[in-house]
Write an enzyme that holds these catalytic residues in place. Structure first.
Site, PDB file in Angstrom:
ATOM      1  N   GLY A 210       4.909  10.018  -3.384  1.00 26.79           N
ATOM      2  CA  GLY A 210       4.629   9.405  -4.688  1.00 26.79           C
ATOM      3  C   GLY A 210       4.781   7.892  -4.644  1.00 26.79           C
ATOM      4  O   GLY A 210       5.014   7.289  -3.597  1.00 26.79           O
TER       5      GLY A 210
ATOM      6  N   HIS B 123      12.530  -1.672  -3.636  1.00 20.42           N
ATOM      7  CA  HIS B 123      11.729  -1.901  -4.844  1.00 20.42           C
ATOM      8  C   HIS B 123      12.554  -2.717  -5.850  1.00 20.42           C
ATOM      9  O   HIS B 123      13.731  -2.418  -6.068  1.00 20.42           O
ATOM     10  CB  HIS B 123      11.331  -0.552  -5.457  1.00 20.42           C
ATOM     11  CG  HIS B 123      10.462  -0.715  -6.656  1.00 20.42           C
ATOM     12  ND1 HIS B 123       9.118  -1.049  -6.548  1.00 20.42           N
ATOM     13  CD2 HIS B 123      10.723  -0.640  -7.984  1.00 20.42           C
ATOM     14  CE1 HIS B 123       8.612  -1.155  -7.761  1.00 20.42           C
ATOM     15  NE2 HIS B 123       9.548  -0.916  -8.652  1.00 20.42           N
TER      16      HIS B 123
ATOM     17  N   ARG C 122       0.846  -1.189   0.000  1.00 21.62           N
ATOM     18  CA  ARG C 122       0.000   0.000   0.000  1.00 21.62           C
ATOM     19  C   ARG C 122       0.885   1.244   0.000  1.00 21.62           C
ATOM     20  O   ARG C 122       1.974   1.228   0.578  1.00 21.62           O
ATOM     21  CB  ARG C 122      -0.893   0.035   1.241  1.00 21.62           C
ATOM     22  CG  ARG C 122      -1.648  -1.257   1.497  1.00 21.62           C
ATOM     23  CD  ARG C 122      -2.707  -1.047   2.542  1.00 21.62           C
ATOM     24  NE  ARG C 122      -3.696  -0.098   2.079  1.00 21.62           N
ATOM     25  CZ  ARG C 122      -4.692  -0.405   1.247  1.00 21.62           C
ATOM     26  NH1 ARG C 122      -4.840  -1.629   0.814  1.00 21.62           N
ATOM     27  NH2 ARG C 122      -5.550   0.513   0.857  1.00 21.62           N
TER      28      ARG C 122
END
Ligand code: GRF
Length: 205
Positions: A142, A108, A90
């Site tokens: 972001g 990531h 999320r």
């Protein structure tokens, strides 16, 4: 440094962070592990080593902000000084990030700013890049867009599938995330706007 980790799934990065902290190579104390998913394997990994866990299922709240308010209260109760996202699926809202008085990091599985968001390895394969990798970054408002702390490249091989590429990147993630956190907690990470410098003993890396 009192550290909380949020994870939604399997928890292999969580496990790498726990191992590094237990071995003494990463001077953090993981005080709490939270998830938005009731059955997340990550919660079991934390429980096995006696770390307190809590689930914040989004469906239990009228809206996202209410869930994040609870997350923040829980982090304050645990006197959290650092929050690590490890496969937390999320995006944290602007209010949460404004009110959090601790840094938030994420890992990531691509070389950002390429391929943010879901299925980064699939995006990389479909695009046809020859090199992908993983990125540890500070979290901003972001999607996977915050200042980059560390990155490492991983080759995309002929015949790679989403799974084989993900696995090869994951092996690097398990080393890179603890390494980035270690440098941060030892005061070697300096941030000026978007730019993050890693200080070495004799200057900059
Ligand atoms: C990792 O690939 C991480 O980079 C991404 O989500 C995945 C989580 O895997 N953010 P795991 O739950 O740590 O095994």
């Amino acid at each position: 440094m009192r550290t909380a980790i949020l994870a939604s799934g399997r928890g292999s990065n969580l496990e790498a962070l726990i191992k590094a902290s237990e071995s003494g190579s990463l001077p953090i104390e993981i005080v709490a592990v939270g998830s938005d998913q009731l059955g997340a394997a990550a919660l079991e990994r934390a429980k096995e080593v006696g770390i307190s866990t809590r689930v914040f299922p989004v469906g239990d709240y009228p809206h996202r902000q209410a869930q994040e308010e609870d997350l923040l209260i829980w982090m304050r109760e645990n006197q959290v000084e650092l929050l690590l996202l490890a496969g937390y699926m999320r995006v944290l809202g602007p209010k949460f990030l404004r009110q959090a008085n601790f840094p938030v990091m994420n890992i990531h599985p691509s070389l950002l700013p390429a391929f943010p968001g879901l299925h980064a390895q699939r995006q990389a394969l479909e695009y046809g890049v020859k090199v992908s990798g993983c990125t540890v970054h500070f979290v901003d408002e972001g999607l996977d867009s915050g200042p980059i702390i560390l990155q490492e490249a991983v080759s995309v091989l002929p015949g790679d599938t989403e799974e084989s590429l993900a696995q090869r990147i994951l092996e690097v993630e398990h080393r890179l995330y603890p390494e980035a956190v270690r440098r941060f907690v030892s005061g070697k990470v300096e941030r000026t706007g978007r730019r993050v410098q890693i200080l070495q003993q004799e200057g900059l890396e």
